[in-house]
Design an enzyme around this catalytic site. Sequence first.
Site, PDB file in Angstrom:
ATOM      1  N   GLU A 111       0.832  -1.203   0.000  1.00 59.51           N
ATOM      2  CA  GLU A 111       0.000   0.000   0.000  1.00 59.51           C
ATOM      3  C   GLU A 111       0.867   1.254   0.000  1.00 59.51           C
ATOM      4  O   GLU A 111       0.523   2.256  -0.642  1.00 59.51           O
ATOM      5  CB  GLU A 111      -0.942  -0.029   1.196  1.00 59.51           C
ATOM      6  CG  GLU A 111      -2.005  -1.117   1.066  1.00 59.51           C
ATOM      7  CD  GLU A 111      -2.917  -1.240   2.265  1.00 59.51           C
ATOM      8  OE1 GLU A 111      -4.123  -1.477   2.066  1.00 59.51           O
ATOM      9  OE2 GLU A 111      -2.410  -1.116   3.405  1.00 59.51           O
ATOM     10  N   GLU A 131      -3.621 -10.066   3.938  1.00 57.18           N
ATOM     11  CA  GLU A 131      -4.638  -9.693   4.921  1.00 57.18           C
ATOM     12  C   GLU A 131      -5.833 -10.644   4.916  1.00 57.18           C
ATOM     13  O   GLU A 131      -6.478 -10.844   5.957  1.00 57.18           O
ATOM     14  CB  GLU A 131      -5.116  -8.252   4.671  1.00 57.18           C
ATOM     15  CG  GLU A 131      -4.126  -7.178   5.083  1.00 57.18           C
ATOM     16  CD  GLU A 131      -3.161  -6.800   3.974  1.00 57.18           C
ATOM     17  OE1 GLU A 131      -2.576  -5.712   4.053  1.00 57.18           O
ATOM     18  OE2 GLU A 131      -2.969  -7.609   3.035  1.00 57.18           O
TER      19      GLU A 131
END
Length: 258
Positions: A111, A131
Amino acid sequence: MSGPLKIEQRGGVLEIVLDRPKANAIDAATSRLMGETFREFRDSADLKIAILTGTGEKFFCAGWDLKAAADGEAADSDHGVGGWAGATELPNLNKPVICAVNGICIGGGLEAALSADIILAAEHAYFALPEINVGVVPNLAVVGLPRRVPRNVALEFMFTGRRMDALEAQRWGLVNEVLPIEDLMPRARELATLLADGPPLVFAAIKDMMRRTENIPEQAAFEYSRSLASVQKCFNSEDQSEGARAFVEKRKPVWKGI
């Protein structure tokens, strides 16, 4: 400087190096420091280009520091003025940012990389959003990844949590170039030097226009873009006149950003 970041200015280029062994993971304090650093970069008249990378050859960034989490740091802690990793949500960051991925780039590390405009990767680097395996939404990647790669590729990648090597990442357009590790920073610096010599008002207009018209139909985007302050500033600038003069006079332009 000591601390979680190594920061060095090379002319108009600012190098920001994550230095948190062993995995260059980011805790809230580091994220806030990155935000302050990127804000200073954004607002500086002297700094033109930023390079974000990590120390070592194993990890670029492993994402959120789970040791900090185990010590009680909440996932929604204050990450600073620029959001997670300093630049993911920093308003009006209209200068070029290069990310040099020197190793493993996973979770929040990916990210952070997505906040850059150009991503270079070492040959041995790989990317992942694991995740899904712990029931967490990679919210920044959900927004940013489909803007880089085809929607179906982004979904499959996030749904499975699998690894994507550097060459596959380049094939899908996530990565601009894949290089041997020894060539990674020299290439990032070469590219940064090239861009630092370019017209800052044009860079700002390109980033601003792209961001604001990304989800607008094409014809409407053409019409809307003409009204943007960044575009008007570029059209009415001394730099635009300088560019034309330099072309006619067969010389290199001298950009002033005005």
